[in-house]
Design a protein around this motif. Structure first.
Motif, PDB file in Angstrom:
ATOM      1  N   VAL A   1      -4.547  12.809   3.361  1.00 28.37           N
ATOM      2  CA  VAL A   1      -4.065  11.515   2.880  1.00 28.37           C
ATOM      3  C   VAL A   1      -5.079  10.930   1.894  1.00 28.37           C
ATOM      4  CG1 VAL A   1      -5.084  10.173   4.795  1.00 28.37           C
ATOM      5  CG2 VAL A   1      -3.070   9.296   3.579  1.00 28.37           C
ATOM      6  N   TRP A   2      -4.565  10.322   0.822  1.00 31.40           N
ATOM      7  CA  TRP A   2      -5.428   9.683  -0.173  1.00 31.40           C
ATOM      8  C   TRP A   2      -5.848   8.299   0.303  1.00 31.40           C
ATOM      9  CZ3 TRP A   2      -7.879  11.517  -4.232  1.00 31.40           C
ATOM     10  CH2 TRP A   2      -7.444  12.709  -4.805  1.00 31.40           C
ATOM     11  N   LEU A   3      -7.152   8.015   0.194  1.00 30.98           N
ATOM     12  CA  LEU A   3      -7.689   6.698   0.537  1.00 30.98           C
ATOM     13  C   LEU A   3      -8.556   6.180  -0.599  1.00 30.98           C
ATOM     14  CD1 LEU A   3      -8.763   7.232   4.263  1.00 30.98           C
ATOM     15  CD2 LEU A   3      -6.648   6.201   3.405  1.00 30.98           C
ATOM     16  N   ARG A   4      -8.744   4.871  -0.593  1.00 31.76           N
ATOM     17  CA  ARG A   4      -9.555   4.174  -1.593  1.00 31.76           C
ATOM     18  C   ARG A   4     -10.709   3.486  -0.883  1.00 31.76           C
ATOM     19  NH1 ARG A   4     -10.024  -1.181  -3.302  1.00 31.76           N
ATOM     20  NH2 ARG A   4     -10.368  -1.431  -5.542  1.00 31.76           N
ATOM     21  N   ARG A   5     -11.924   3.672  -1.409  1.00 33.06           N
ATOM     22  CA  ARG A   5     -13.094   2.961  -0.872  1.00 33.06           C
ATOM     23  C   ARG A   5     -13.227   1.669  -1.662  1.00 33.06           C
ATOM     24  NH1 ARG A   5     -17.122   4.363   2.582  1.00 33.06           N
ATOM     25  NH2 ARG A   5     -19.102   3.297   2.325  1.00 33.06           N
ATOM     26  N   ASN A   6     -13.208   0.535  -0.960  1.00 31.58           N
ATOM     27  CA  ASN A   6     -13.197  -0.761  -1.631  1.00 31.58           C
ATOM     28  C   ASN A   6     -14.592  -1.371  -1.754  1.00 31.58           C
ATOM     29  OD1 ASN A   6     -13.790  -2.009   0.881  1.00 31.58           O
ATOM     30  ND2 ASN A   6     -11.631  -2.292   1.331  1.00 31.58           N
ATOM     31  N   GLU A   7     -14.634  -2.566  -2.314  1.00 28.60           N
ATOM     32  CA  GLU A   7     -15.906  -3.258  -2.548  1.00 28.60           C
ATOM     33  C   GLU A   7     -16.610  -3.650  -1.256  1.00 28.60           C
ATOM     34  OE1 GLU A   7     -12.703  -6.242  -2.086  1.00 28.60           O
ATOM     35  OE2 GLU A   7     -12.867  -4.379  -3.211  1.00 28.60           O
ATOM     36  N   ARG A   8     -15.899  -3.657  -0.124  1.00 35.55           N
ATOM     37  CA  ARG A   8     -16.515  -3.942   1.181  1.00 35.55           C
ATOM     38  C   ARG A   8     -17.030  -2.669   1.847  1.00 35.55           C
ATOM     39  NH1 ARG A   8     -11.863  -6.568   0.873  1.00 35.55           N
ATOM     40  NH2 ARG A   8     -10.794  -5.229   2.354  1.00 35.55           N
ATOM     41  N   GLN A   9     -16.970  -1.555   1.111  1.00 31.91           N
ATOM     42  CA  GLN A   9     -17.396  -0.237   1.594  1.00 31.91           C
ATOM     43  C   GLN A   9     -16.553   0.253   2.765  1.00 31.91           C
ATOM     44  OE1 GLN A   9     -19.573   1.391  -0.433  1.00 31.91           O
ATOM     45  NE2 GLN A   9     -19.264  -0.490  -1.560  1.00 31.91           N
TER      46      GLN A   9
ATOM     47  N   LYS B   1       0.835  -1.202   0.000  1.00 30.66           N
ATOM     48  CA  LYS B   1       0.000   0.000   0.000  1.00 30.66           C
ATOM     49  C   LYS B   1       0.865   1.245   0.000  1.00 30.66           C
ATOM     50  CE  LYS B   1      -3.794  -2.449   0.547  1.00 30.66           C
ATOM     51  NZ  LYS B   1      -4.943  -2.408  -0.334  1.00 30.66           N
ATOM     52  N   GLY B   2       0.327   2.309  -0.590  1.00 28.28           N
ATOM     53  CA  GLY B   2       1.028   3.578  -0.628  1.00 28.28           C
ATOM     54  C   GLY B   2       0.329   4.627   0.206  1.00 28.28           C
ATOM     55  N   ILE B   3       1.109   5.340   1.008  1.00 30.43           N
ATOM     56  CA  ILE B   3       0.586   6.453   1.803  1.00 30.43           C
ATOM     57  C   ILE B   3       1.060   7.733   1.134  1.00 30.43           C
ATOM     58  CG2 ILE B   3       0.535   7.560   4.063  1.00 30.43           C
ATOM     59  CD1 ILE B   3       1.291   4.752   5.226  1.00 30.43           C
ATOM     60  N   VAL B   4       0.096   8.457   0.556  1.00 27.77           N
ATOM     61  CA  VAL B   4       0.404   9.679  -0.186  1.00 27.77           C
ATOM     62  C   VAL B   4      -0.312  10.843   0.483  1.00 27.77           C
ATOM     63  CG1 VAL B   4       0.247  10.862  -2.408  1.00 27.77           C
ATOM     64  CG2 VAL B   4       0.633   8.382  -2.343  1.00 27.77           C
ATOM     65  N   PHE B   5       0.481  11.819   0.924  1.00 28.78           N
ATOM     66  CA  PHE B   5      -0.076  13.035   1.507  1.00 28.78           C
ATOM     67  C   PHE B   5      -0.109  14.116   0.437  1.00 28.78           C
ATOM     68  CE2 PHE B   5       2.019  10.954   5.196  1.00 28.78           C
ATOM     69  CZ  PHE B   5       0.891  10.751   5.977  1.00 28.78           C
ATOM     70  N   GLU B   6      -1.192  14.885   0.449  1.00 31.98           N
ATOM     71  CA  GLU B   6      -1.302  16.026  -0.458  1.00 31.98           C
ATOM     72  C   GLU B   6      -2.055  17.128   0.273  1.00 31.98           C
ATOM     73  OE1 GLU B   6      -2.754  17.168  -4.988  1.00 31.98           O
ATOM     74  OE2 GLU B   6      -3.373  15.253  -4.145  1.00 31.98           O
TER      75      GLU B   6
ATOM     76  N   GLU C   1      -9.734  -4.638 -10.394  1.00 34.06           N
ATOM     77  CA  GLU C   1      -9.701  -6.104 -10.302  1.00 34.06           C
ATOM     78  C   GLU C   1     -10.618  -6.636  -9.213  1.00 34.06           C
ATOM     79  OE1 GLU C   1      -5.612  -6.662  -9.439  1.00 34.06           O
ATOM     80  OE2 GLU C   1      -4.947  -6.192 -11.453  1.00 34.06           O
ATOM     81  N   SER C   2     -10.753  -5.909  -8.136  1.00 42.40           N
ATOM     82  CA  SER C   2     -11.560  -6.388  -7.014  1.00 42.40           C
ATOM     83  C   SER C   2     -12.910  -5.687  -6.912  1.00 42.40           C
ATOM     84  CB  SER C   2     -10.777  -6.236  -5.710  1.00 42.40           C
ATOM     85  OG  SER C   2     -10.389  -4.892  -5.534  1.00 42.40           O
ATOM     86  N   GLY C   3     -13.346  -5.027  -7.981  1.00 43.31           N
ATOM     87  CA  GLY C   3     -14.669  -4.410  -7.971  1.00 43.31           C
ATOM     88  C   GLY C   3     -14.615  -2.891  -8.006  1.00 43.31           C
ATOM     89  N   ALA C   4     -15.765  -2.304  -7.709  1.00 41.09           N
ATOM     90  CA  ALA C   4     -15.911  -0.846  -7.756  1.00 41.09           C
ATOM     91  C   ALA C   4     -15.068  -0.184  -6.667  1.00 41.09           C
ATOM     92  CB  ALA C   4     -17.371  -0.464  -7.594  1.00 41.09           C
ATOM     93  N   ALA C   5     -14.527   0.980  -6.997  1.00 38.18           N
ATOM     94  CA  ALA C   5     -13.714   1.731  -6.046  1.00 38.18           C
ATOM     95  C   ALA C   5     -13.935   3.218  -6.261  1.00 38.18           C
ATOM     96  CB  ALA C   5     -12.234   1.396  -6.231  1.00 38.18           C
ATOM     97  N   SER C   6     -13.683   3.979  -5.212  1.00 37.55           N
ATOM     98  CA  SER C   6     -13.662   5.428  -5.326  1.00 37.55           C
ATOM     99  C   SER C   6     -12.481   5.931  -4.494  1.00 37.55           C
ATOM    100  CB  SER C   6     -14.984   6.047  -4.866  1.00 37.55           C
ATOM    101  OG  SER C   6     -15.240   5.733  -3.521  1.00 37.55           O
ATOM    102  N   PHE C   7     -12.066   7.151  -4.757  1.00 39.58           N
ATOM    103  CA  PHE C   7     -10.882   7.716  -4.115  1.00 39.58           C
ATOM    104  C   PHE C   7     -11.198   9.098  -3.579  1.00 39.58           C
ATOM    105  CE2 PHE C   7      -9.622   4.666  -7.232  1.00 39.58           C
ATOM    106  CZ  PHE C   7      -8.623   3.944  -6.608  1.00 39.58           C
ATOM    107  N   ARG C   8     -10.556   9.413  -2.453  1.00 33.84           N
ATOM    108  CA  ARG C   8     -10.807  10.705  -1.821  1.00 33.84           C
ATOM    109  C   ARG C   8      -9.671  11.024  -0.861  1.00 33.84           C
ATOM    110  NH1 ARG C   8     -15.558  11.504   2.520  1.00 33.84           N
ATOM    111  NH2 ARG C   8     -14.406  13.113   3.556  1.00 33.84           N
TER     112      ARG C   8
ATOM    113  N   GLU D   1      -2.913   3.414  11.974  1.00 33.85           N
ATOM    114  CA  GLU D   1      -1.585   3.321  12.590  1.00 33.85           C
ATOM    115  C   GLU D   1      -0.490   3.562  11.555  1.00 33.85           C
ATOM    116  OE1 GLU D   1      -1.498  -0.592  14.310  1.00 33.85           O
ATOM    117  OE2 GLU D   1      -3.166  -0.144  15.655  1.00 33.85           O
ATOM    118  N   ALA D   2      -0.636   2.972  10.359  1.00 29.26           N
ATOM    119  CA  ALA D   2       0.354   3.156   9.300  1.00 29.26           C
ATOM    120  C   ALA D   2       0.433   4.618   8.880  1.00 29.26           C
ATOM    121  CB  ALA D   2       0.007   2.267   8.104  1.00 29.26           C
ATOM    122  N   ILE D   3      -0.716   5.265   8.743  1.00 27.25           N
ATOM    123  CA  ILE D   3      -0.747   6.675   8.330  1.00 27.25           C
ATOM    124  C   ILE D   3      -0.071   7.542   9.385  1.00 27.25           C
ATOM    125  CG2 ILE D   3      -2.281   8.638   7.894  1.00 27.25           C
ATOM    126  CD1 ILE D   3      -4.246   6.471   6.651  1.00 27.25           C
TER     127      ILE D   3
END
Length: 141
Positions: free
Chosen positions: A22-30, A13-18, A105-112, A131-133
């Motif tokens: 921090v950028w996160l991805r919403r996965n298929e498990r919501q 995983k990548g931790i990107v600050f802007e 590959e693992s379904g619908a995603a969104s980013f924020r 904790e990682a962030i």
């Protein structure tokens, strides 16, 4: 001597600050999670995080350092019954096209992007990502 040879998939995983977020991805498990994915055959973790962030978010990143590792178990997962080893890297964004992969590959995603203080205020995500962030935030200073 007998060795325990548990086999785990590895996800990087990548931790990107802007702009302080921090950028996160919403996965298929919501759930919200860090962007990234599993190692391809013959690939090094640094290559994985570079490839995955480019595919998912249109970002060219420079991985700075691994900041966290965690064995995560996903209930009901077909290929991760023993869990998945998640390695999180602090990354510097070098460039961005703004093209996000909304069907992966693992379904619908969104980013924020999320403000760092919002991570403790009801963002639905596994605690180990927070904790990682936090570790990446300290390393980035």
């Amino acid at each position: 001597m007998t060795w325990n040879t548990m086999k785990l998939p590895v996800s990087v995983k990548g931790i990107v600050f802007e702009e302080g977020e921090v950028w996160l991805r919403r996965n298929e498990r919501q759930e919200w999670e860090l962007p990234g994915g599993k190692l391809d055959p013959g690939e090094q973790p640094v290559e994985t995080v570079e490839r995955e962030l480019k595919e998912e978010m249109g970002m060219v990143v420079r991985p700075i350092a691994p900041v966290h590792a965690y064995r995560h178990t996903i209930p009901g997962s077909a290929d991760e019954e023993n869990g998945v080893l998640v390695i999180s890297y602090l990354c510097e964004m070098l460039d961005s096209t703004g093209d996000f992969e909304t069907e992966g590959e693992s379904g619908a995603a969104s980013f924020r992007r999320f403000a760092l203080d919002a991570l403790d205020d009801g963002v639905s995500m596994p605690r180990f990502y927070v904790e990682a962030i936090r570790l990446a935030e300290s390393a980035a200073r």
